[in-house]
Design an enzyme around this catalytic site. Structure first.
Site, PDB file in Angstrom:
ATOM      1  N   SER A  97      -3.598  14.484 -14.418  1.00 40.62           N
ATOM      2  CA  SER A  97      -4.653  14.121 -15.414  1.00 40.62           C
ATOM      3  C   SER A  97      -5.288  15.468 -15.972  1.00 40.62           C
ATOM      4  O   SER A  97      -4.897  16.532 -15.440  1.00 40.62           O
ATOM      5  CB  SER A  97      -5.875  13.756 -14.470  1.00 40.62           C
ATOM      6  OG  SER A  97      -7.059  13.671 -15.356  1.00 40.62           O
TER       7      SER A  97
ATOM      8  N   ARG B  58     -15.489  13.846 -27.435  1.00 43.37           N
ATOM      9  CA  ARG B  58     -14.618  14.683 -26.248  1.00 43.37           C
ATOM     10  C   ARG B  58     -13.030  13.878 -26.095  1.00 43.37           C
ATOM     11  O   ARG B  58     -12.058  14.660 -26.189  1.00 43.37           O
ATOM     12  CB  ARG B  58     -15.233  14.797 -25.026  1.00 43.37           C
ATOM     13  CG  ARG B  58     -14.502  15.612 -24.019  1.00 43.37           C
ATOM     14  CD  ARG B  58     -15.069  15.383 -22.688  1.00 43.37           C
ATOM     15  NE  ARG B  58     -14.871  14.111 -22.056  1.00 43.37           N
ATOM     16  CZ  ARG B  58     -13.755  13.767 -21.202  1.00 43.37           C
ATOM     17  NH1 ARG B  58     -12.853  14.368 -20.915  1.00 43.37           N
ATOM     18  NH2 ARG B  58     -13.917  12.406 -20.605  1.00 43.37           N
TER      19      ARG B  58
ATOM     20  N   ASP C 141       0.915  -1.055  -0.010  1.00 43.50           N
ATOM     21  CA  ASP C 141      -0.078  -0.121   0.007  1.00 43.50           C
ATOM     22  C   ASP C 141       0.801   1.355   0.108  1.00 43.50           C
ATOM     23  O   ASP C 141       1.943   1.543   0.942  1.00 43.50           O
ATOM     24  CB  ASP C 141      -0.725   0.015   1.245  1.00 43.50           C
ATOM     25  CG  ASP C 141      -1.970   1.030   1.271  1.00 43.50           C
ATOM     26  OD1 ASP C 141      -1.751   2.023   0.431  1.00 43.50           O
ATOM     27  OD2 ASP C 141      -2.651   0.931   2.185  1.00 43.50           O
TER      28      ASP C 141
ATOM     29  N   SER D 273     -12.906   7.988  -8.497  1.00 40.47           N
ATOM     30  CA  SER D 273     -13.913   7.552  -9.248  1.00 40.47           C
ATOM     31  C   SER D 273     -14.829   9.079  -9.618  1.00 40.47           C
ATOM     32  O   SER D 273     -14.306   9.955  -9.215  1.00 40.47           O
ATOM     33  CB  SER D 273     -14.977   6.692  -8.333  1.00 40.47           C
ATOM     34  OG  SER D 273     -15.348   7.568  -7.281  1.00 40.47           O
TER      35      SER D 273
ATOM     36  N   TYR E 298     -11.062  14.238  -7.183  1.00 38.70           N
ATOM     37  CA  TYR E 298      -9.935  13.407  -7.820  1.00 38.70           C
ATOM     38  C   TYR E 298      -8.987  14.498  -8.712  1.00 38.70           C
ATOM     39  O   TYR E 298      -7.799  14.267  -8.165  1.00 38.70           O
ATOM     40  CB  TYR E 298     -10.466  12.600  -8.880  1.00 38.70           C
ATOM     41  CG  TYR E 298      -9.682  12.043 -10.024  1.00 38.70           C
ATOM     42  CD1 TYR E 298      -8.480  11.159  -9.869  1.00 38.70           C
ATOM     43  CD2 TYR E 298      -9.867  12.073 -11.275  1.00 38.70           C
ATOM     44  CE1 TYR E 298      -7.635  10.882 -10.732  1.00 38.70           C
ATOM     45  CE2 TYR E 298      -9.032  11.937 -12.582  1.00 38.70           C
ATOM     46  CZ  TYR E 298      -8.147  11.140 -12.013  1.00 38.70           C
ATOM     47  OH  TYR E 298      -7.015  10.841 -12.825  1.00 38.70           O
TER      48      TYR E 298
ATOM     49  N   HIS F  97      -7.914  16.372 -16.137  1.00 39.30           N
ATOM     50  CA  HIS F  97      -9.079  16.841 -15.075  1.00 39.30           C
ATOM     51  C   HIS F  97      -8.616  18.008 -14.305  1.00 39.30           C
ATOM     52  O   HIS F  97      -9.477  18.680 -13.669  1.00 39.30           O
ATOM     53  CB  HIS F  97      -9.515  15.597 -14.410  1.00 39.30           C
ATOM     54  CG  HIS F  97     -10.287  14.542 -14.967  1.00 39.30           C
ATOM     55  ND1 HIS F  97     -11.484  15.056 -15.675  1.00 39.30           N
ATOM     56  CD2 HIS F  97     -10.023  13.457 -15.451  1.00 39.30           C
ATOM     57  CE1 HIS F  97     -12.095  14.092 -16.421  1.00 39.30           C
ATOM     58  NE2 HIS F  97     -11.129  13.057 -16.391  1.00 39.30           N
TER      59      HIS F  97
END
Ligand SMILES: NC(=O)c1ccc[n+]([C@@H]2O[C@H](COP(=O)([O-])OP(=O)(O)OC[C@H]3O[C@@H](n4cnc5c(N)ncnc54)[C@H](O)[C@@H]3O)[C@@H](O)[C@H]2O)c1
Length: 266
Positions: A109, A172, A48, A73, A134, A111
């Site tokens: 990203s 897109r 982890d 997500s 995110y 984003h």
């Protein structure tokens, strides 16, 4: 051969870039799940990245870190991003400092710019506009790379990945798609180019009317080989025909209409 610690190594992006990267590097594949289909110069480590000691152990002796792991997500709440996307980012960068690892490539990203409208979008010159928690964690990740680059001289590259899928589903993603081969090329730039200091580039292949010029990547020698137009899905939906839930008018697409949730009630 240099050894690269790859986090998130059992995930989709890793599956697409590993075949290219392992031609040049030994790969140490760290993930919560055991990575599959190992080549002779790949080693799987189950662990982890939010466990600081596990990260320190996994990074020991590596020459570079490729950080792909993350929690995400469409409507991920803020609290759910804290361990994997904030604490672990620092554990990894700090492990690089501790072990004298000089290169760190981070999967950011598009984003981080997701809330901009497609029409009139300034591309490479657009200001930060994350489209959810995110994306906000990716802004943090990029800033953390800058902190360690300036403070400790670690050469970092944040790659704002567009859409890393086998085929392109809609109008897109057509403007931000990247092949595994091109993304691996860009990762190699981040791992090797002498001029890398603290870079932000775009993980995109060639396409008509790209959202990003990707000028810095081009300066660093990135020449994408693959083209979006050659990789459209048979079920491709043009932007005009996309439903509002897919956010066709926004760079970040379906993340934009989702509510912002700080903590999901237990
Ligand atoms: N796939 C895309 O189109 C795309 C687009 C933009 C950015 N990205 C970025 O690229 C990276 C890889 O994306 P992906 O599509 O392969 O995602 P993925 O979900 O397929 O893989 C992520 C991997 O990270 C691992 N992981 C999550 N938390 C972990 C932890 N705490 N410790 C260790 N491993 C952990 C998961 O087990 C998983 O195997 C991510 O950082 C993502 O934000 C991907």
């Amino acid at each position: 051969m240099k050894t690269i610690l790859v986090t998130g190594a059992a995930g989709g992006v890793a599956a697409r870039v590993r075949p290219y990267l392992r031609e040049r590097y030994n790969l140490r594949l760290l993930d919560l799940r055991e990575a599959c289909d190992l080549a002779a110069n790949e080693t799987a480590i189950v662990g982890d990245i939010a466990d600081r000691d596990a990260v320190l152990r996994a990074a020991q002796g590596a020459d570079a870190i490729l950080h792909l792991a993350c929690a995400y997500s469409l409507d991920i709440d803020f609290e759910a991003t804290l361990d994997a996307n904030y604490r672990a980012q620092l554990y990894l960068l700090d492990a690089a400092r501790e072990h004298g690892i000089g290169r760190f490539v981070f999967a950011s990203s598009h984003h981080v710019l997701g809330q901009h409208r497609v029409d009139g979008f300034a591309g490479d010159h657009a200001s930060i506009a994350p489209d959810g928690f995110y994306a906000l964690s990716k802004v943090f990740g990029e800033a953390a790379c800058a902190l360690y680059a300036h403070r400790h001289g670690i050469k970092t590259m944040s790659i704002r990945i567009g859409s890393a899928t086998d085929t392109i589903g809609d109008g897109r993603r057509q403007h931000i798609w990247v092949s595994g081969r091109d993304l691996a090329q860009l990762i190699r730039v981040g791992l090797e180019h002498a001029d890398v200091s603290n870079e932000v580039v775009y993980g995109v292949s060639r396409c008509a009317a790209p959202f990003f010029d990707n000028a810095r990547a081009t300066e660093l020698g990135y020449v994408p080989q693959d083209s979006a137009q050659d990789n459209l899905s048979p079920a491709f939906v043009a932007r005009e025909a996309m439903p509002a839930s897919e956010g066709p008018d926004f760079v970040g697409g379906p993340y934009v209409p989702k509510p912002l949730i700080v903590r999901t009630p237990q």
